[in-house]
Design an enzyme around this catalytic site. Structure first.
Site, PDB file in Angstrom:
ATOM      1  CG  ASP A   7      -1.855  -1.134   1.285  1.00 21.61           C
ATOM      2  OD1 ASP A   7      -2.143  -1.700   0.220  1.00 21.61           O
ATOM      3  OD2 ASP A   7      -2.307  -1.473   2.396  1.00 21.61           O
TER       4      ASP A   7
HETATM    5  N1  URA Z   1      -1.191  -5.968   3.868  1.00 23.32           N
HETATM    6  C1  URA Z   1      -1.708  -4.709   3.880  1.00 23.32           C
HETATM    7  O1  URA Z   1      -2.740  -4.467   4.467  1.00 23.32           O
HETATM    8  N2  URA Z   1      -1.029  -3.758   3.229  1.00 23.32           N
HETATM    9  C2  URA Z   1       0.144  -3.968   2.595  1.00 23.32           C
HETATM   10  O2  URA Z   1       0.728  -3.037   2.026  1.00 23.32           O
HETATM   11  C3  URA Z   1       0.666  -5.271   2.586  1.00 23.32           C
HETATM   12  C4  URA Z   1      -0.033  -6.265   3.232  1.00 23.32           C
END
Ligand code: URA
Length: 265
Positions: A110
């Protein structure tokens, strides 16, 4: 990629793979006398060359061949896991020393997640690491706001039912209280969250290992137990561990040993 079993490839393909432009652009560059092979101007873009041995230049600048590139990036917050984006810097743009034009991130983090991201053009390796059938372990450091139930580790191990009704595979949760967190994980980050290590206030730090890659999976797993992730960092993927000497935004090429072990794993 070089022709299988052969040692030659077309000059325009070589230059396109190395990010020098489209085949049409490269043909024009050749016609205009901007490309040289072994010191001699080459106007025929379809000429065959040995990519490993030929000395190719564009406007006098050497273009070195690399069939595959592998970089470990400590992804910073605010950068997107994509190859192109109109609004944000992409993780590929952070790899300043890249030679090839076809690099991509292996999986996604993310925008507000930090940590290990492999950047390569090796599609086979990416496929193996991301295949849902292979259950490659991914380990995260998560700082969460809220109080987890006392039996949270057991619940994570049994599999968590997410808000959309899907159930996660068994995951391993351990308290990160015993590990010393670097300063960057203790203090407020660019996204304005107050963060602290285990035990202080409502924020606690955890190491979570999951074996799949559902959308926002870690955040949704903690949310299913009533907690909000305020800081997330990936520590490892398969047998590749984040080099902790890399600060967010820094990267380095993988070592030969890391590439070998990753391919074997
Ligand atoms: N899980 C999440 O919620 N975000 C990420 O970036 C990676 C794994």
């Amino acid at each position: 990629m070089a022709d299988k079993g052969g040692k030659t490839m077309r000059l325009d393909r070589f230059l396109a793979e190395m990010g020098e432009g489209t085949r049409t652009q490269i043909r024009d560059m050749a016609k205009n006398g901007r490309i040289a092979v072994n010191g001699v101007i080459e106007k025929k873009a379809d000429r065959k060359i040995d990519p490993e041995a030929a000395q190719v230049t564009v406007d006098g600048r050497p273009v070195l061949y690399a069939e595959f590139e592998y970089y470990m990036l400590n992804k910073p917050q605010g950068v997107v896991s994509a190859t192109e984006d109109r609004l944000h810097t992409t993780v590929v743009e952070l790899i300043a020393e890249r030679k090839r034009g076809d690099l991509f991130p292996v999986g996604r983090l993310d925008i507000d997640t930090e940590g290990l991201l492999l950047i390569t053009n090796d599609g086979d390796l990416a496929h193996r690491l991301l295949s849902p059938k292979r259950h490659v372990d991914k380990q995260y450091l998560a700082v969460v706001d809220g109080t987890l139930p006392a039996d949270a580790a057991w619940i994570f191990k049994e599999g968590i039912v997410l808000e959309d009704g899907t159930k996660t595979l068994p995951a391993e949760l351990v308290r990160a209280g015993d590990v010393a967190l670097p300063d960057e994980e203790r203090t407020a980050g660019p996204f304005g969250e107050a963060r602290s290590d285990s035990g202080a206030g409502d924020h606690t730090a955890w190491i979570l290992t999951i074996r799949e890659g559902k959308f926002h999976q870690v955040k949704r797993m903690f949310e299913a137990l009533g907690c909000r992730v305020t800081y997330l960092k990936r520590l490892s993927m398969g047998n590749l561990k984040l080099d902790e000497s890399l600060k967010p935004g820094e990267y380095r090429p993988l070592t030969e040993a890391e590439i070998r072990v990753l391919k074997e794993g």
